[in-house]
Design an enzyme around this catalytic site. Structure first.
Site, PDB file in Angstrom:
ATOM      1  N   TYR A 248       0.731  -1.419  -0.197  1.00 60.19           N
ATOM      2  CA  TYR A 248       0.013  -0.023   0.324  1.00 60.19           C
ATOM      3  C   TYR A 248       1.049   1.274   0.011  1.00 60.19           C
ATOM      4  CZ  TYR A 248      -4.407  -1.171   1.038  1.00 60.19           C
ATOM      5  OH  TYR A 248      -6.267  -1.830   0.455  1.00 60.19           O
TER       6      TYR A 248
ATOM      7  N   LYS B  12       2.475 -14.956   3.204  1.00 62.22           N
ATOM      8  CA  LYS B  12       2.926 -15.867   1.803  1.00 62.22           C
ATOM      9  C   LYS B  12       4.218 -16.432   1.717  1.00 62.22           C
ATOM     10  CE  LYS B  12       1.140 -17.308  -2.190  1.00 62.22           C
ATOM     11  NZ  LYS B  12       0.112 -18.612  -2.248  1.00 62.22           N
TER      12      LYS B  12
ATOM     13  N   ASP C 206      -3.613 -18.047   1.165  1.00 64.49           N
ATOM     14  CA  ASP C 206      -4.547 -19.039   0.031  1.00 64.49           C
ATOM     15  C   ASP C 206      -5.318 -19.538   0.699  1.00 64.49           C
ATOM     16  OD1 ASP C 206      -2.227 -20.594   0.593  1.00 64.49           O
ATOM     17  OD2 ASP C 206      -2.402 -20.411  -1.807  1.00 64.49           O
TER      18      ASP C 206
ATOM     19  N   ASP D  96      -6.896  -6.564   4.040  1.00 62.15           N
ATOM     20  CA  ASP D  96      -7.765  -5.388   2.890  1.00 62.15           C
ATOM     21  C   ASP D  96      -8.622  -6.844   2.750  1.00 62.15           C
ATOM     22  OD1 ASP D  96      -9.681  -3.901   1.929  1.00 62.15           O
ATOM     23  OD2 ASP D  96      -8.309  -3.833   0.406  1.00 62.15           O
TER      24      ASP D  96
ATOM     25  N   ASP E  76     -12.601  -8.444   4.668  1.00 61.58           N
ATOM     26  CA  ASP E  76     -13.965  -8.306   3.933  1.00 61.58           C
ATOM     27  C   ASP E  76     -14.908  -9.281   3.769  1.00 61.58           C
ATOM     28  OD1 ASP E  76     -14.172  -5.783   3.238  1.00 61.58           O
ATOM     29  OD2 ASP E  76     -14.682  -5.903   1.305  1.00 61.58           O
TER      30      ASP E  76
END
Ligand code: IPM
Ligand code: MG
Length: 362
Positions: free
Chosen positions: A135, A190, A222, A246, A250
Site C-alpha cells: 500500500y 505468503k 490462500d 484488506d 472483507d
C-alpha cells in the site's frame, strides 16, 4: 476528551449522526468538532484531506469517521480521490494497528450465506497492519520495462516491503490482544512465494517466543481465505499484512452476514485512534435514511474503550445494541421475515432509548 468527527460521503453523514446522538446520551463530556473529508472535502476545498481536517484529526484523542467515496470521483487523478483521505490519515497519524472484529450476533445467524452451525457464536479478530506493505511501499509507478517478459513495453509496479520494527510492533499488538481472548494467534503470510512474508513469518515467530502462553500458528493467505469459509470458528486472532488484511477482513465481515454491523479501530503507538464502520459509503442508498448505523455506533464504543478509557460507557453501548437486536429491530441490510424493519434514525432512537433504559414503543 477531544473527538474529531469526520462523516465523509454517502451514508457517512447519516450514520455518524446517529453515533453522535448515542455518545450524547452518555453522561460524559466530549469536545467534538466536525470537518469535511473525502469527496465532500474535495468539492469544498479541492482536496480529499484538507490541511485543516488533518490538523483537527492530529490534535484529537480520537477520530470518529464515517465513510468516503463515490463512483463519480473515479475519474479524478489518484491523489485527489476520496480514498486518499483515509490513506493519508492512516499515514499521517501513524495508525498502524487495525482491529477488525467479525462477530456473529446470535439474532443474525440467519443473515449469513454460510450454514448457521458454521458461524453461530463466531468471534474472531483480524488485526491488519495498516501503514506498510504494498500500500505504501516505494517506488511505485509506470515506466517502460527494461527487462521481464516484454522489454520495451509499458509496465506498472508497486513495492511490497516491511521493515523489522513494523512487523515486530504489529506482532506485539496481536499477541497482547490474544492474551485478552482465547490466547491463539494465526499469522497469515505468503512465505512460500514472497520474500517479504518469509521475513514477516520469521519475525512473528521470534516475537511469539516472548508470549509462551499464546499459541501461534502460521497459514498461507490462500489457505486462510479457504479456512475462513470452511471452519471460521477455528480462528481467534488473525494477524496479517496490509493487503492480505484488506481482503481477508472483507471476507470475514461477510461471514457474519452483515457488514453493516462491524466496527473497526485503527490505532497508533499512543493509542490515538480512528474509528470507522467496516463498510463503505454506499452511494446507492445515501440520503434515503435506510443505512444501518450500528457499525458506526459500535465503532464509537470501540473508541470509548481504546482511546478514551471509558470501558463502562463502551459496555453500555454494546449491550444497548444487543438489546435492540433482541427486540427484533432491523435495518434493511439485516432484515428477515418476522423482524421489524426500521430506518437509520429509528435504529439510532432505539439504541438511545435502550441506553437511557426508557421503554421502547413502536
Ligand atoms: C478498507 C478499504 C480501504 C483500504 C480503501 C478505501 C483505501 O478497502 O479500509 O479496507 O483498502 O484499506
Ligand atoms: Mg477494504
Amino acid at each position: 476528551m477531544k473527538i474529531a468527527v469526520l462523516p465523509g460521503d454517502g451514508i457517512g453523514t447519516e450514520i455518524v449522526a446517529e453515533a453522535i446522538r448515542v455518545l450524547d446520551t452518555l453522561d460524559l463530556s466530549f469536545e467534538m468538532e466536525s470537518a469535511l473529508v473525502g469527496g465532500a472535502a474535495y468539492e469544498a476545498h479541492g482536496h480529499p484531506l484538507p490541511e485543516a481536517t488533518l490538523k483537527l484529526a492530529k490534535e484529537a484523542d480520537a477520530v470518529l469517521f464515517g465513510a468516503v467515496g463515490d463512483w463519480k470521483y473515479d475519474r479524478l487523478e489518484r491523489s485527489l480521490r476520496p480514498e486518499q483521505a483515509i490513506l493519508g490519515l492512516r499515514k499521517n497519524l501513524g495508525l498502524f494497528a487495525n482491529f477488525r472484529p467479525a462477530i456473529c450476533y446470535e439474532q443474525l445467524v440467519g443473515a449469513s450465506s454460510l450454514k448457521p452451525e458454521l458461524i453461530a457464536g463466531l468471534d474472531i479478530l483480524i488485526i491488519r497492519e495498516l501503514t506498510g506493505d504494498i500500500y505504501f511501499g516505494q517506488p511505485r509507478g509506470r515506466r517502460i520495462a527494461v527487462d521481464g517478459h516484454f522489454p520495451g513495453a509499458e509496465e506498472a509496479f508497486d513495492t511490497m516491503r516491511y521493515s523489522r520494527p513494523e512487523v515486530e510492533r504489529i506482532a506485539h499488538v496481536a499477541f497482547q490482544a490474544a492474551r485478552k481472548r482465547s490466547k491463539r494467534v494465526t499469522s497469515v503470510d505468503k512465505a512460500n512465494v514472497l520474500e517479504t512474508f518469509q521475513f514477516w513469518k520469521d519475525i512473528v515467530t521470534e516475537v511469539g517466543k516472548e508470549y509462551p502462553d499464546v499459541e501461534l500458528d502460521h497459514m498461507y493467505v490462500d489457505n486462510a481465505a479457504m479456512q475462513l469459509v470452511k471452519a471460521p470458528k477455528k480462528f481467534d486472532v488473525v494477524v496479517t499484512g496490509n493487503m492480505f488484511g484488506d481482503i481477508l477482513s472483507d471476507e470475514a465481515a461477510m461471514l457474519t452476514g452483515s457488514i453493516g454491523m462491524l466496527p473497526s479501530a485503527s490505532l497508533n503507538a499512543g493509542n490515538q485512534g480512528l474509528y470507522e464502520p467496516s463498510h463503505g459509503s454506499a452511494p446507492d442508498i445515501a440520503g434515503k435514511g435506510v443505512a444501518n448505523p450500528l457499525a458506526t455506533i459500535l465503532s464509537a464504543a470501540m473508541m470509548l474503550r481504546f482511546s478514551l478509557n471509558q470501558p463502562d460507557a463502551a459496555d453500555r453501548i454494546e449491550s444497548a445494541v444487543k438489546h435492540v437486536l433482541a427486540q427484533g429491530l432491523r435495518t434493511a441490510d439485516i432484515w428477515s421475515a418476522g423482524t421489524t424493519k426500521v430506518g437509520t434514525r429509528e435504529m439510532g432512537d432505539a439504541v438511545v432509548a435502550a441506553i437511557t433504559k426508557k421503554a421502547i414503543t413502536g
